[in-house]
Design a protein around this motif. Structure first.
Motif, short mmCIF file in Angstrom:
data_model
loop_
_atom_site.label_atom_id
_atom_site.label_comp_id
_atom_site.label_asym_id
_atom_site.label_seq_id
_atom_site.Cartn_x
_atom_site.Cartn_y
_atom_site.Cartn_z
N PHE A 1 9.71 5.70 -3.90
CA PHE A 1 9.07 4.71 -4.39
C PHE A 1 9.89 3.84 -5.23
CE2 PHE A 1 7.23 3.17 -8.51
CZ PHE A 1 6.14 2.29 -7.98
N GLY A 2 10.84 4.42 -5.95
CA GLY A 2 11.74 3.57 -6.84
C GLY A 2 12.76 2.95 -6.03
N ARG A 3 13.31 3.43 -4.94
CA ARG A 3 14.27 2.70 -4.19
C ARG A 3 13.48 1.57 -3.32
NH1 ARG A 3 15.86 8.04 -2.72
NH2 ARG A 3 14.79 7.95 -1.15
N ARG A 4 12.24 1.75 -3.04
CA ARG A 4 11.54 0.82 -2.29
C ARG A 4 11.15 -0.38 -2.94
NH1 ARG A 4 8.62 0.36 2.60
NH2 ARG A 4 6.65 -0.97 2.47
N GLN A 5 10.93 -0.21 -4.34
CA GLN A 5 10.53 -1.46 -5.15
C GLN A 5 11.81 -2.63 -5.24
OE1 GLN A 5 7.20 -1.51 -6.23
NE2 GLN A 5 7.73 0.28 -4.93
N ARG A 6 13.08 -1.82 -5.13
CA ARG A 6 14.16 -2.93 -5.08
C ARG A 6 14.37 -3.48 -4.04
NH1 ARG A 6 15.64 2.32 -7.91
NH2 ARG A 6 16.50 1.98 -9.81
N SER A 7 13.72 -3.33 -2.82
CA SER A 7 13.74 -4.15 -1.40
C SER A 7 12.68 -4.93 -1.48
CB SER A 7 13.88 -3.18 -0.63
OG SER A 7 12.70 -2.33 -0.39
N LEU A 8 11.53 -4.69 -2.15
CA LEU A 8 10.26 -5.69 -1.98
C LEU A 8 10.39 -7.16 -2.49
CD1 LEU A 8 7.53 -2.81 -2.39
CD2 LEU A 8 8.34 -3.96 -0.03
N PRO A 9 10.09 -8.09 -1.97
CA PRO A 9 9.86 -9.44 -2.57
C PRO A 9 8.99 -9.28 -3.82
CG PRO A 9 8.99 -9.37 -0.57
CD PRO A 9 9.45 -8.26 -0.57
N GLN A 10 7.80 -8.75 -3.61
CA GLN A 10 6.76 -8.49 -4.78
C GLN A 10 6.58 -7.31 -4.93
OE1 GLN A 10 5.84 -11.00 -6.26
NE2 GLN A 10 6.54 -12.81 -4.95
N VAL B 1 0.77 -1.34 -0.16
CA VAL B 1 -0.04 0.03 0.12
C VAL B 1 0.83 1.32 0.02
CG1 VAL B 1 -1.49 1.24 1.12
CG2 VAL B 1 -1.90 -1.21 0.87
N PRO B 2 1.96 1.45 0.68
CA PRO B 2 2.71 2.37 0.53
C PRO B 2 3.20 2.99 -0.76
CG PRO B 2 3.33 1.22 2.66
CD PRO B 2 2.36 0.45 1.86
N SER B 3 3.63 1.95 -1.46
CA SER B 3 4.15 2.01 -2.81
C SER B 3 2.94 2.71 -3.71
CB SER B 3 4.47 0.68 -3.37
OG SER B 3 5.74 0.27 -2.78
N VAL B 4 1.88 1.96 -3.53
CA VAL B 4 0.81 2.70 -4.42
C VAL B 4 0.43 4.05 -4.07
CG1 VAL B 4 -1.71 2.47 -4.69
CG2 VAL B 4 -0.49 0.47 -4.55
N VAL B 5 0.24 4.35 -2.72
CA VAL B 5 0.08 5.80 -2.49
C VAL B 5 1.20 6.58 -2.67
CG1 VAL B 5 -0.29 7.21 -0.31
CG2 VAL B 5 -1.40 5.06 -0.52
N THR B 6 2.47 6.40 -2.48
CA THR B 6 3.51 7.16 -2.88
C THR B 6 3.60 7.52 -4.26
OG1 THR B 6 5.06 5.42 -2.71
CG2 THR B 6 5.08 6.96 -0.66
N SER B 7 3.54 6.26 -5.10
CA SER B 7 3.47 6.53 -6.65
C SER B 7 2.36 7.43 -7.27
CB SER B 7 3.61 5.22 -7.14
OG SER B 7 2.34 4.64 -6.98
N ALA B 8 1.35 7.31 -6.59
CA ALA B 8 0.00 8.19 -7.21
C ALA B 8 0.31 9.68 -6.86
CB ALA B 8 -1.29 7.67 -6.50
#
Length: 495
Positions: free
Chosen positions: A248-257, A205-212
């Motif tokens: 958001f970009g940095r977080r995506q590299r650390s998430l398993p999905q 959810v944090p990724s969705v919110v921060t990207s938007a």
């Protein structure tokens, strides 16, 4: 999920399922452009501010683009058909609310709701389609038809809007969605199978919110600065937006999905193809919107005449999208991507001779020449994205492909449109923020009218020229980086 019997011909159920899927796909893409010719009528009825008018145009594309990847992941986990049905119902409700919105604020909210629903429809529709056609060749053909419907929706949106506005009130451009949604809700459970994958984890959810939020804040800052100049509020909003996007970009590299699998962009063809999905749509949406204003407010054409002038380009775009998969099999992706960008660039440059005193022929020629590139863009992006990932990631990959289209559509109006607005603000009579608002002012002297129209045309030329240069650069990149021929690889591997 393995694909066995990959050469078994698809049965009638598969083709009927494709036909059912195309309905909401056509609507979602059409609603991205149907307001291009309708905004003058909406402005007369609801009297939005200049900012509200732009958000009415933009919020739909931003909502779709910001949430496509998240809903692609949700569909993979919890069922793509279920998400299709829910999304279709919400899209119908949002269309009804938009048609009867009593003010600009509620219209923007309804358009945002339609965008959220559209984000549920596109990735799941493409994933369900990929399950209907097991044979790679037939699947590529079906995806080509899917892409053609998506492209035709964008191209036909202004035409459909113009035809409806000639006979009905502005809300009809939204109510046209309801019969198609009703048919889909009836036949989809009969013809389509539920498809899901067994996966652990949840959508972040944090990724969705921060990207938007990051996208909206950044675009708000750019649009505000172009229309009204720099001030503390847009500067702070832009800084916050860029910070959120970086996080958001940095977080995506650390998430398993992750919501976006950035490892896909290591493949050079995939990267060029995704950019090919974004930039042509940005150029198309900006020039289509600005040209609609040009035809009506500069040349004084009726809305139906302006809509009919878009038909030749729409036909070329749609036909090109259908035949592109067959052509790519023979000439390879390098040639297809290069032709895409160079033809769009040529079409945009054809807009430069347009003038306050005339330019209808140049406009039609521009849409026809650029339509070839736009059609290639739609088809190549969809096929590349789905073919580059395993079947269980089809929803997320399809979402990434459609995200590039939708974000490109919204960014075109937001960025290139803002660039044109900046030119108008600097060169215009400085009486109102937009051409239409200027022309509606009482006791406007002829010299001010001429200056306003000339400044708007100059803004159109600058936006088209900038987009053309970017396409030339990408065309050169495609010639240098893409492979000469297609390489046959198992489904699920990179290109």
């Amino acid at each position: 999920m393995s694909r066995q019997h990959t050469h078994t011909p698809p049965g009638p159920r598969a083709w009927l399922g494709l036909l059912v899927i195309l309905g909401p796909v056509l609507l979602v893409s059409m609603d991205g452009s149907i307001l291009f010719l309708a905004m003058p009528r909406i402005s007369q009825a609801l009297t939005p501010t200049a900012g509200q008018a732009l958000w009415t145009l933009d919020i739909y594309g931003f909502a779709v683009g910001s949430l496509l990847i998240a809903f692609g992941n949700l569909g993979d986990r919890y069922g793509r058909l279920r998400l299709l049905l829910i999304g279709a119902a919400v899209f119908g409700a949002g269309s009804t609310a938009a048609a009867f919105a009593p003010g600009a604020e509620l219209l923007i909210v309804a358009r945002a709701l339609m965008g959220v629903a559209g984000a549920t429809l596109l990735p799941s529709a493409l994933a369900v389609l990929s399950e209907l056609f097991a044979d790679p060749r037939r699947r590529a053909q079906a995806i080509g038809v899917f892409a053609a419907a998506f492209a035709a929706g964008f191209a036909a949106g202004p035409v459909a809007g113009g035809v409806l506005l000639e006979r009905f009130w502005w809300g009809s451009v939204f109510l046209i969605n309801l019969p198609v949604i009703a048919l889909f809700l009836i036949f989809a459970p009969i013809l389509l199978r539920e498809v899901r994958t067994t996966r652990v984890g949840r959508v972040d959810v944090p990724s969705v919110v921060t990207s938007a939020a990051g996208l909206l804040l950044t675009i708000y800052a750019l649009k505000h600065a172009a229309a009204e100049g720099l001030s503390i509020v847009p500067v702070l909003a832009g800084a916050a937006g860029l910070g959120l996007l970086a996080w958001f970009g940095r977080r995506q590299r650390s998430l398993p999905q992750p919501l976006i699998d950035f490892s896909l962009f290591r493949d050079r063809v995939f990267t060029v193809a995704i950019v090919t999905g974004l930039l042509p749509l940005a150029a198309w949406s900006a020039t289509a919107y600005l040209s609609g204003v040009y035809l009506q407010s500069v040349l004084g054409l009726p809305v139906l005449d302006a809509a009919l002038l878009a038909l030749p380009g729409a036909v070329v775009l749609t036909v090109t999208c259908v035949v592109t998969p067959f052509v790519v099999e023979r000439v390879g992706k390098r040639a297809a991507l290069a032709v895409c960008h160079f033809s769009v660039a040529a079409g945009l440059l054809v807009l430069l001779p347009t003038a306050v005193t005339g330019g209808v022929g140049w406009y039609v020629a521009s849409t026809v020449v650029a339509g070839v590139g736009y059609g290639i863009s739609f088809s190549v992006v969809a096929d590349t994205a789905v073919g580059a990932v395993p079947p269980e990631r089809a929803g997320a990959a399809g979402a990434l492909a459609e995200t590039s289209n939708e974000i490109g559509n919204a960014l075109g109006i937001a960025l290139l449109g803002s660039l044109a607005a900046l030119v108008f603000r600097l060169q215009g009579p400085d009486l109102a923020p937009t051409l239409d608002e200027t022309l509606q002012l009482p006791a406007l002297v002829p010299a001010a009218v001429t200056q306003a129209r000339t400044s708007f045309v100059a803004g159109l030329h600058v936006a088209a020229a900038v987009a053309a240069v970017l396409h030339v650069v990408l065309g050169v990149v495609a010639l240098r980086r893409a492979p000469v021929r297609n390489v046959a690889r198992p489904v699920g591997q990179g290109l």
